[in-house]
Design a protein around this motif. Sequence first.
Motif, PDB file in Angstrom:
ATOM      1  N   VAL A 265      -0.244  48.386 -23.947  1.00 21.44           N
ATOM      2  CA  VAL A 265       0.942  48.663 -24.758  1.00 21.44           C
ATOM      3  C   VAL A 265       0.932  47.807 -26.026  1.00 21.44           C
TER       4      VAL A 265
ATOM      5  N   GLY B  79       4.000  55.341 -23.864  1.00 24.21           N
ATOM      6  CA  GLY B  79       4.114  54.044 -24.520  1.00 24.21           C
ATOM      7  C   GLY B  79       4.726  52.944 -23.685  1.00 24.21           C
ATOM      8  N   SER B  80       4.992  53.207 -22.412  1.00 21.32           N
ATOM      9  CA  SER B  80       5.620  52.201 -21.547  1.00 21.32           C
ATOM     10  C   SER B  80       4.750  51.925 -20.326  1.00 21.32           C
TER      11      SER B  80
ATOM     12  N   GLU C 154      -0.470  54.737 -26.165  1.00 16.05           N
ATOM     13  CA  GLU C 154       0.600  55.592 -25.688  1.00 16.05           C
ATOM     14  C   GLU C 154       0.394  55.928 -24.216  1.00 16.05           C
TER      15      GLU C 154
ATOM     16  N   VAL D 233      -0.172  53.225 -18.325  1.00 18.48           N
ATOM     17  CA  VAL D 233       0.833  53.411 -19.376  1.00 18.48           C
ATOM     18  C   VAL D 233       1.081  54.901 -19.556  1.00 18.48           C
TER      19      VAL D 233
END
Length: 310
Positions: free
Chosen positions: A254, A203-204, A259, A200
């Motif tokens: 997530v 945050g993705s 983050e 990650v």
Amino acid sequence: MKNKTYILLRFAFLLIISALVSCDESNDGFIKYEAIPQTPVGTKLVNNTNLIATIFSDSTYTVTEGVQATEMHYFSMTGYSTHVFIFEVDLSNPKLSIEVSTPNNKTVPSFQAMTVQATFEDSEGHKVWGGVNGSFFNTTTGAAHGLLYKEGTMVQLYSSTYPNFFALTKDKRALIAGSEIYGSVKDNIQEAVGGGVMLVRNGSAINQTDVSINPRTCIGVSADQQRVFIMAVDGRNYHYSNGMTYADLAKCMVALGAETALNLDGGGSTSFFIRTTPDFSSNRFKLRNWPSDNGGQEREVANGIVIISK
């Protein structure tokens, strides 16, 4: 007489099965699964991922102030039994920290089970409350792959082969990064372990090409760098737990609020243990997961990540 008894028993069995199926099937004939979480962590995983079909167990308990552990067994949307174990650590608690453990608390490359490593880190005023295995390592020498810091000292040099790392800074901020910031933070690192793929960023979830399902250990950090999420997933045991892909790990991280997140060593190395008593009895550390090696036996590993209260 025997034939009559057999027919009656078979009829009773079919009635029971029919009743069970009728309760679990929707009107269109398909089995209906419903995931009903029992904990805040379970709720996050159900609501924010597409992984869970139905939940068999979901429990959270306090390991010590500022440290929550969640254990969950579920049936996945892809048809796999899965056991996950999660720590959430609140670093804003002034008593808590995260450190790197090594065999016998030494810096010489070696191997030791995590529940044994913990005993060498554990003392009055420096209690170990739980932990997991850490970096990948050379299975012949015990040398860590990637960065390794212990008590503010670099033990293993930064490696371009394993560029990603988890670290705790001297001002008690958790971070996960790679080559892009290592140079700017290296003098402020207190504890660090190298990892594998980044899961990650910002945050993705990061797209992954490896879709293998295996036992895994991973770690995530919140945007404020004050909450750390540590997860172990058992695998290679079809009826008990199969493991996860990197993509599934990322979805979980997530959902929990990470983050950034990083994959650590997995497979037979995956270990998740807790302290079961505040005293220093010989059996104070208990392995909660079921490692894939040798019928659930802990693998001896090169290092780990432990949760400390001071």
